[in-house]
Write an enzyme that holds these catalytic residues in place. Structure first.
Site, short mmCIF file in Angstrom:
data_model
loop_
_atom_site.label_atom_id
_atom_site.label_comp_id
_atom_site.label_asym_id
_atom_site.label_seq_id
_atom_site.Cartn_x
_atom_site.Cartn_y
_atom_site.Cartn_z
N GLY A 97 0.81 -0.99 0.50
CA GLY A 97 0.15 -0.12 0.00
C GLY A 97 1.16 1.50 0.43
O GLY A 97 0.50 2.31 -0.25
N ASP A 98 2.68 1.30 0.15
CA ASP A 98 2.68 2.53 0.00
C ASP A 98 4.05 2.04 -1.17
O ASP A 98 3.81 3.25 -1.78
CB ASP A 98 4.05 2.45 1.81
N ILE A 99 4.69 0.93 -1.52
CA ILE A 99 6.24 1.00 -2.22
C ILE A 99 4.77 0.71 -3.29
O ILE A 99 5.57 1.60 -4.88
CB ILE A 99 6.92 -0.51 -1.91
#
Length: 407
Positions: free
Chosen positions: A179-181
């Protein structure tokens, strides 16, 4: 102003202001730094949150593994952006930079007086990139625009957790912070496209990636599957909704992955298994029939793999069908492939001197330019140098520190 990375990188000469924190933003600017951009990370006096997050290798550490992994090849500038002097310094840096990346909540930069519209007046060619949980109102106002978000929120809302895990189990987030990368990787694509455009037009762009949007894109199969079939896809464990065999199977001493979705690959696998009777005119010779009988196919393959060790299966299947063992990090860091591809890099921690390892850069070029990566910087390590390069005299720099503008 000298970049810590080798000057031969494809983004040499590009300066990026880094106002990011946690994982998504720093991962994006790390990718740009790895490609040779000069990334100037600006932090408050206490440093960003993950500087103080572990794990640590010694009591002398000024930052832990989390910060070390995604802040390599950057310079660090410690500055109070709310002070008049800090504002002046920041705007000088903006005027000489190509891009700015931030991942604050909506409105933070506006409250600081550094909106995209204002910074564009300072530097018309500035590319402004941001990652937010639910996007920026400039590109489409979400009803959740004010909601804060972390990786697990994006995975939950974007569909990833609904299709991850065992059929009778709870929704499951992925191990790494996708969800970040993934949003970070998408932002870099957008920023690079905008930089190319700015070199031709002289005008920068606002580039925005919502973490929620990125997860919908990552889970694109859900959308067409629902549209084409009316189904609401959910968890299948390690199975694939359209292919069999395609998943994880138990060996005598571990787990292995096998993917044989095509009829040709199935014939190869069945022959190796001593089950040529399942090829030719047998229904299982056809992909659609294997998918319909997924549980039976999984049982057939599992019964066979359970008779062999991982090493034996590697000899039988490696290079003949898509195959790989499920590996621990201890196996990964000693894998010859990882060494050949420079996917684990060693560096000296600047505070403790300990030799530590971080994951390498997977994007390779035909002419390698990667040297040993420079370690993530100590807080404010480059402040004086950057100020001098912006034209400030030694007396000015001392004055900034005495007044608490810089550290």
């Amino acid at each position: 102003m000298q970049s810590p990375v080798p000057a031969a990188g494809p983004l040499r000469g590009v300066r990026v202001i880094d106002l990011t924190h946690m994982l998504a933003g720093p991962y994006a600017t790390m990718l740009l730094a790895d490609f040779g951009a000069e990334v100037v990370k600006i932090e408050p006096h206490q440093g960003e949150f993950i500087r103080r997050s572990g794990p640590f290798v010694s009591e002398q550490d000024a930052y832990g593994g989390y910060f070390a992994s995604v802040n390599r090849n950057k310079s660090s500038m410690c500055m109070d952006l709310k002070s008049p002097e800090g504002r002046e310094i920041f705007l000088k840096l903006v005027a000489s930079s190509d891009a700015l990346i931030e991942n604050f909540r909506v409105g933070v930069m506006e409250r600081l007086g550094f909106s995209f519209e204002f910074l564009r007046e300072v530097n018309p060619r500035l590319v402004y990139g941001c990652i937010r949980g639910f996007g920026d109102p400039r590109t489409g106002r979400s009803p959740y625009v004010e909601w804060p978000a972390y990786d697990v929120i994006a995975q939950a809302m974007g569909g990833l957790m609904e299709i991850t895990g065992e059929p009778d189990g709870q929704p499951m987030k992925t191990g790494p912070g996708l969800g970040d990368i993934f949003p970070a990787s998408l932002l870099v694509n957008g920023v690079l496209a905008a930089l190319v455009d700015a070199r031709g037009t002289g005008k920068g762009r606002f580039v925005d990636v919502a973490m929620y949007d990125a997860m919908v894109s990552l889970c694109e199969r859900l959308v067409y599957q629902h549209s084409f079939t009316g189904e609401v896809p959910t968890r299948l464990g390690n199975a694939h909704p359209f292919f069999a065999p395609f998943g994880i199977y138990h060996a005598k001493d571990g787990w292995i992955a096998i993917a044989a979705p095509s009829d040709e690959l199935w014939e190869t696998l069945a022959t190796i298994m001593g089950r040529s009777d399942l090829t030719g005119d047998h229904p299982f010779a056809r992909s659609v029939e294997r998918t319909a009988a997924r549980d039976e196919i999984v049982g057939l393959v599992s019964d066979w793999t359970a008779l062999h060790t991982v090493d034996a299966l590697k000899e039988l299947l490696g290079g003949r069908i898509p195959f790989g063992p499920v590996q621990t990090v201890e196996q990964i860091v000693t894998d010859e492939h990882v060494a050949a591809r420079r996917m684990v890099r060693e560096m000296a921690h600047p505070a403790s001197g300990a030799r530590v390892h971080i994951a390498g850069q997977p994007v390779k070029f035909d002419t390698p330019y990667e040297a040993e990566p420079s370690a993530a910087p100590l807080l404010g390590a480059d402040t004086d140098r950057i100020l001098a390069d912006l034209g400030y005299r030694p007396d000015d720099i001392r004055g900034f520190r005495e007044k608490g503008v810089t550290r």
